[in-house]
Design an enzyme around this catalytic site. Sequence first.
Site, PDB file in Angstrom:
ATOM      1  CG  ASN A   1       0.362   4.330 -12.956  1.00 60.64           C
ATOM      2  OD1 ASN A   1      -0.184   5.059 -13.773  1.00 60.64           O
ATOM      3  ND2 ASN A   1      -0.215   3.220 -12.501  1.00 60.64           N
TER       4      ASN A   1
ATOM      5  CG  ASN B   1      -1.925   1.078   1.240  1.00 61.48           C
ATOM      6  OD1 ASN B   1      -1.722   2.144   0.673  1.00 61.48           O
ATOM      7  ND2 ASN B   1      -3.058   0.814   1.862  1.00 61.48           N
ATOM      8  CB  VAL B   2       1.568   3.990  -2.458  1.00 61.50           C
ATOM      9  CG1 VAL B   2       1.896   3.120  -3.649  1.00 61.50           C
ATOM     10  CG2 VAL B   2       0.192   4.629  -2.594  1.00 61.50           C
TER      11      VAL B   2
ATOM     12  CB  SER C   1      -4.022  14.473 -13.910  1.00 63.20           C
ATOM     13  OG  SER C   1      -5.276  14.948 -14.346  1.00 63.20           O
TER      14      SER C   1
ATOM     15  CB  SER D   1      -3.513  14.684  -5.084  1.00 63.13           C
ATOM     16  OG  SER D   1      -4.134  14.318  -6.307  1.00 63.13           O
ATOM     17  CE  LYS D   2      -2.881  12.365 -10.397  1.00 60.61           C
ATOM     18  NZ  LYS D   2      -1.899  11.267 -10.418  1.00 60.61           N
TER      19      LYS D   2
ATOM     20  CE1 TYR E   1      -6.678  11.886  -9.913  1.00 60.14           C
ATOM     21  CE2 TYR E   1      -6.981  13.795 -11.334  1.00 60.14           C
ATOM     22  CZ  TYR E   1      -6.509  12.509 -11.132  1.00 60.14           C
ATOM     23  OH  TYR E   1      -5.862  11.845 -12.162  1.00 60.14           O
TER      24      TYR E   1
HETATM   25  P1  NAP Z   1      -6.836   2.528 -12.175  1.00 62.76           P
HETATM   26  O1  NAP Z   1      -7.076   1.672 -13.349  1.00 62.76           O
HETATM   27  O2  NAP Z   1      -7.908   2.752 -11.193  1.00 62.76           O
HETATM   28  O3  NAP Z   1      -5.513   1.981 -11.444  1.00 62.76           O
HETATM   29  C1  NAP Z   1      -5.053   2.579 -10.270  1.00 62.76           C
HETATM   30  C2  NAP Z   1      -3.873   1.769  -9.770  1.00 62.76           C
HETATM   31  O4  NAP Z   1      -3.428   2.375  -8.522  1.00 62.76           O
HETATM   32  C3  NAP Z   1      -4.230   0.340  -9.484  1.00 62.76           C
HETATM   33  O5  NAP Z   1      -3.191  -0.511  -9.910  1.00 62.76           O
HETATM   34  C4  NAP Z   1      -4.367   0.296  -7.968  1.00 62.76           C
HETATM   35  O6  NAP Z   1      -4.001  -0.989  -7.496  1.00 62.76           O
HETATM   36  C5  NAP Z   1      -3.323   1.335  -7.541  1.00 62.76           C
HETATM   37  N1  NAP Z   1      -3.604   1.856  -6.200  1.00 62.76           N
HETATM   38  C6  NAP Z   1      -4.694   2.533  -5.769  1.00 62.76           C
HETATM   39  N2  NAP Z   1      -4.601   2.778  -4.444  1.00 62.76           N
HETATM   40  C7  NAP Z   1      -3.418   2.240  -4.044  1.00 62.76           C
HETATM   41  C8  NAP Z   1      -2.750   2.155  -2.786  1.00 62.76           C
HETATM   42  N3  NAP Z   1      -3.274   2.682  -1.677  1.00 62.76           N
HETATM   43  N4  NAP Z   1      -1.547   1.530  -2.732  1.00 62.76           N
HETATM   44  C9  NAP Z   1      -0.999   0.977  -3.844  1.00 62.76           C
HETATM   45  N5  NAP Z   1      -1.571   1.043  -5.063  1.00 62.76           N
HETATM   46  C10 NAP Z   1      -2.777   1.662  -5.147  1.00 62.76           C
HETATM   47  O7  NAP Z   1      -6.374   4.017 -12.625  1.00 62.76           O
HETATM   48  P2  NAP Z   1      -5.583   4.566 -13.879  1.00 62.76           P
HETATM   49  O8  NAP Z   1      -6.543   5.340 -14.683  1.00 62.76           O
HETATM   50  O9  NAP Z   1      -4.751   3.510 -14.516  1.00 62.76           O
HETATM   51  O10 NAP Z   1      -4.656   5.639 -13.142  1.00 62.76           O
HETATM   52  C11 NAP Z   1      -3.253   5.547 -13.095  1.00 62.76           C
HETATM   53  C12 NAP Z   1      -2.689   6.963 -12.924  1.00 62.76           C
HETATM   54  O11 NAP Z   1      -3.051   7.766 -14.043  1.00 62.76           O
HETATM   55  C13 NAP Z   1      -3.217   7.702 -11.683  1.00 62.76           C
HETATM   56  O12 NAP Z   1      -2.163   8.404 -11.062  1.00 62.76           O
HETATM   57  C14 NAP Z   1      -4.235   8.673 -12.268  1.00 62.76           C
HETATM   58  O13 NAP Z   1      -4.388   9.823 -11.472  1.00 62.76           O
HETATM   59  C15 NAP Z   1      -3.574   9.002 -13.606  1.00 62.76           C
HETATM   60  N6  NAP Z   1      -4.489   9.523 -14.616  1.00 62.76           N
HETATM   61  C16 NAP Z   1      -5.546   8.774 -15.053  1.00 62.76           C
HETATM   62  C17 NAP Z   1      -6.409   9.302 -15.985  1.00 62.76           C
HETATM   63  C18 NAP Z   1      -7.597   8.525 -16.508  1.00 62.76           C
HETATM   64  O14 NAP Z   1      -8.443   9.122 -17.179  1.00 62.76           O
HETATM   65  N7  NAP Z   1      -7.706   7.239 -16.247  1.00 62.76           N
HETATM   66  C19 NAP Z   1      -6.200  10.595 -16.501  1.00 62.76           C
HETATM   67  C20 NAP Z   1      -5.103  11.332 -16.029  1.00 62.76           C
HETATM   68  C21 NAP Z   1      -4.256  10.775 -15.099  1.00 62.76           C
HETATM   69  P3  NAP Z   1      -4.669  -1.763  -6.246  1.00 62.76           P
HETATM   70  O15 NAP Z   1      -6.112  -1.393  -6.206  1.00 62.76           O
HETATM   71  O16 NAP Z   1      -4.383  -3.202  -6.547  1.00 62.76           O
HETATM   72  O17 NAP Z   1      -3.903  -1.274  -5.054  1.00 62.76           O
END
Ligand code: NAP
Length: 244
Positions: A87, A60-61, A145, A161-162, A158
């Site tokens: 990430n 857990n990060v 983001s 944080s970003k 959010y």
């Molecule tokens: P996602 O599919 O929901 O994946 C999120 C990942 O973060 C999962 O692998 C999850 O793994 C992990 N995570 C969440 N809480 C955690 C914790 N407490 N400890 C360790 N790992 C944790 O989201 P995503 O869209 O791929 O997002 C990845 C990154 O891209 C994020 O930083 C997000 O802000 C950024 N982003 C996403 C978008 C978008 O539209 N999707 C746009 C801009 C930026 P577990 O649940 O297994 O822990």
Amino acid sequence: MATLDGERIIVTGASRGLGQSMAERFSEEGARVVLTARDEERLDAVADGLPGESLVAPANVRHADAVDRVVERTVEEFGGIDTLVNNAGVSLLGMQDDRKELTDVTEDEWDTVLEVNLKGVFLFTRATLPHMYEQASGNVVNVSSGLGRHAIGGAGAYVSSKWGLEGLTRVTALEAENRGVTANAIDPGGRVDTDIWAHLPDEEREQILDPDVMDDAAVLLAAQGPDGVTGESKTAEEWEQRLE
Ligand code: NAP
């Protein structure tokens, strides 16, 4: 020779979404990948599908001891770390269907978003940098983001944080300057079809970006050497133009 032959890369949030996609691509490019997130079963499934060597290290990060252990295990298994991809991230937008004004955000929701998206990056960076400094090379890649550059109402945690992550990226770059380590931020350049948007209707999800959108740029950032670009934040497409 593949672009990342033998490189040792930690990817946080590698159990799904953008993190899984980047981890798969790094592996295809010859890297040894450390997969970390909380869900060990999903990490094992991702590891099983990789063409190359990997290490599954659940954590857990939000917890310093767990993060330190991932870094220790990486150094024990692979002898060092060449790239850290911060990430892992969560969004309140993904935790419920609607945006939430500040007056409605609970302390627990605020803490969750800030601790995963910002403190987690600090903890992983703090644990990793000494190893990179020792070898006088390394890359820190922070997944930001568009909401790290502008703001919308209803996403206060959010956005905060970003924006914090953008600042942390620049501080990391400044401190790592002259020590062979680069630190940059990357974002997909729009919404990506991952679990963050699981609440959207199918028609809308079909119109947004695919999870492999950052893979090419992430490879270019991970392939950077000690004299690489540092302290910058760009979309995946902008990074491709900058580094190709
Ligand atoms: P996602 O599919 O929901 O994946 C999120 C990942 O973060 C999962 O692998 C999850 O793994 C992990 N995570 C969440 N809480 C955690 C914790 N407490 N400890 C360790 N790992 C944790 O989201 P995503 O869209 O791929 O997002 C990845 C990154 O891209 C994020 O930083 C997000 O802000 C950024 N982003 C996403 C978008 C978008 O539209 N999707 C746009 C801009 C930026 P577990 O649940 O297994 O822990």
